[in-house]
Design an enzyme around this catalytic site. Structure first.
Site: not given
Ligand code: PNS
Length: 165
Positions: A40, A16, A89, A127
Site C-alpha cells: 500500500k 479509532h 461501524r 481514514s
Molecule cells: O485498518 P485496516 O486497514 O482495516 O486494518 C486491517 C488489518 C491491518 C487489521 C489487516 O489487514 C491485517 O491484520 N493485516 C495483516 C496481515 C494479516 O494478518 N492477514 C490475515 C488476516 S485475514
C-alpha cells in the site's frame, strides 16, 4: 489480558481513538499495532502514523503504540496478547471482519477477536473520508485528533478550516 488493536491508521481518526479509549477500560494493556504494508502507499509514513497515535494517546498510560510487519497473529503471539480488538461501524464492515476473525482463529486458536460497536457519532467515519475532505479544503477538526488535523492541513497545504456549525 493484553489486547492488540491492529490497523493501518492512515491516519488515526476520532473513531479509532474512541475504540482505543474504550478498550483501555476493558483490558490491562492495549497495544495499537500499525501495519507496515509494503503493497500500500499510505499518505503518512509508518513512523509518522506511530508518532500521531502516540501523541493523542499520551493520556492513556496502559496504551502502547508500535508498528509491525507480516501477520497480525504472529505479532499478537510475540506480544503475548489474548485479544484482537476491532471496531465495527456498519453492517458492511461485518463480512470482512468476520472473515479476518475466523482466519486468525485458524492460525492461532488462543486468540479471540473482540468487536466494539463504534460509537454512533463516528459510524460514518473512515481514514479515507477524512483524507478526501482535507484534500479538498474542508474542515476535519471534528473528525481527527488535533495533531492529526494539523498534519493533514500541512500535507494538503490548506490553512486550518473553521469547524462546521
Ligand atoms: O485498518 P485496516 O486497514 O482495516 O486494518 C486491517 C488489518 C491491518 C487489521 C489487516 O489487514 C491485517 O491484520 N493485516 C495483516 C496481515 C494479516 O494478518 N492477514 C490475515 C488476516 S485475514
Amino acid at each position: 489480558m493484553i489486547a492488540i488493536y491492529p490497523g493501518s491508521f492512515d491516519p488515526i481518526t476520532l473513531g479509532h481513538l474512541d475504540i482505543i479509549q474504550r478498550g483501555d477500560r476493558l483490558f490491562e494493556k492495549v497495544i495499537v499495532a500499525v501495519l507496515c504494508n509494503p503493497s500500500k502507499s499510505p499518505l503518512f509514513s509508518l513512523e509518522k502514523r506511530v508518532e500521531q497515535i502516540k501523541d493523542c494517546t499520551q493520556h492513556l498510560p496502559n496504551v502502547e503504540v508500535e508498528s509491525f510487519t507480516g501477520l497480525t497473529i504472529e505479532y499478537a503471539r510475540q506480544r503475548n496478547a489474548g485479544v484482537l480488538l476491532r471496531g465495527l461501524r456498519v453492517l458492511s464492515d461485518f463480512e470482512k471482519e468476520l472473515q479476518m476473525a475466523h482466519t486468525n482463529k485458524t492460525l492461532w486458536a488462543n486468540i479471540e477477536t473482540v468487536f466494539l460497536a463504534t460509537s454512533n457519532e463516528y459510524s460514518f467515519l473512515s481514514s479515507s473520508v477524512v483524507k478526501e475532505v482535507a484534500k479538498f479544503g474542508g474542515s476535519i477538526d471534528h473528525l481527527v485528533p488535533d495533531n492529526v488535523a494539523n498534519d493533514l492541513y500541512k500535507c494538503f497545504r490548506v490553512p486550518p478550516q473553521p469547524k462546521p456549525q
